[in-house]
Design an enzyme around this catalytic site. Structure first.
Site, PDB file in Angstrom:
ATOM      1  N   HIS A 144       3.869  -4.526   0.582  1.00 29.32           N
ATOM      2  CA  HIS A 144       2.890  -5.075   1.575  1.00 29.32           C
ATOM      3  C   HIS A 144       3.712  -6.130   2.516  1.00 29.32           C
ATOM      4  CE1 HIS A 144       4.142  -7.267  -2.231  1.00 29.32           C
ATOM      5  NE2 HIS A 144       3.966  -8.574  -1.443  1.00 29.32           N
ATOM      6  N   GLY A 145       2.728  -6.565   3.279  1.00 29.64           N
ATOM      7  CA  GLY A 145       3.550  -7.435   4.319  1.00 29.64           C
ATOM      8  C   GLY A 145       3.827  -8.878   3.895  1.00 29.64           C
TER       9      GLY A 145
END
Length: 145
Positions: A64-65
């Site tokens: 994920h970011g």
């Protein structure tokens, strides 16, 4: 575009990835192509991986970011890449399920908790690794939608 967080189009079965970077790219590209995130989000997924691994154990990685990537999220969404042969996520940790996640406005915490419930059971993860159809994923993760 459907507002479903997870749809059949977001799932890729029996894929192959030579490196964890390839696996993250596969998961990220699904999120981009389905309109959940901007292209820059994928770069932030790689940044997150540099900070700390997203390998969660039990053959599962959840790339994920970073915190900065939130502005690149259009809608909350998941992508799932099934890698039966697995890919090394570092330190000999083999990931066979890559679950890309993008959460709008802190929704990622609720989504992550639903993923954790499913993936904490080894038999659930094994069922997903061996699944021959996308319906298995949809039914097991039905709570995220």
């Amino acid at each position: 575009m459907a507002n479903d967080i997870l749809s059949k189009e977001n799932i890729v079965l029996n894929e192959k990835a030579a490196t964890k970077e390839d696996a993250i790219r596969l998961a990220g590209d699904i999120l981009v192509n389905k309109g959940y995130v901007e292209e820059s989000y994928v770069d932030q997924m790689f940044e997150r991986e540099k900070i700390t691994t997203t390998y969660m154990g039990n053959f599962v990685a959840i790339p994920h970011g970073t915190e900065d990537a939130k502005k690149a999220v259009n809608h909350s969404g998941l992508s799932i890449v099934q890698l039966r042969e697995g890919v090394d996520f570092g330190d000999g940790n083999i990931a066979k399920l890559i679950i890309g996640i993008a959460g709008k406005d802190n929704e990622h915490l609720e989504i992550l908790s639903q993923i954790a419930i499913v993936c904490s059971e080894e038999e659930n993860v094994e069922k997903l690794i061996q699944a021959e159809d996308k319906e298995t994923f949809i039914s097991m993760f039905n709570e995220v939608n």
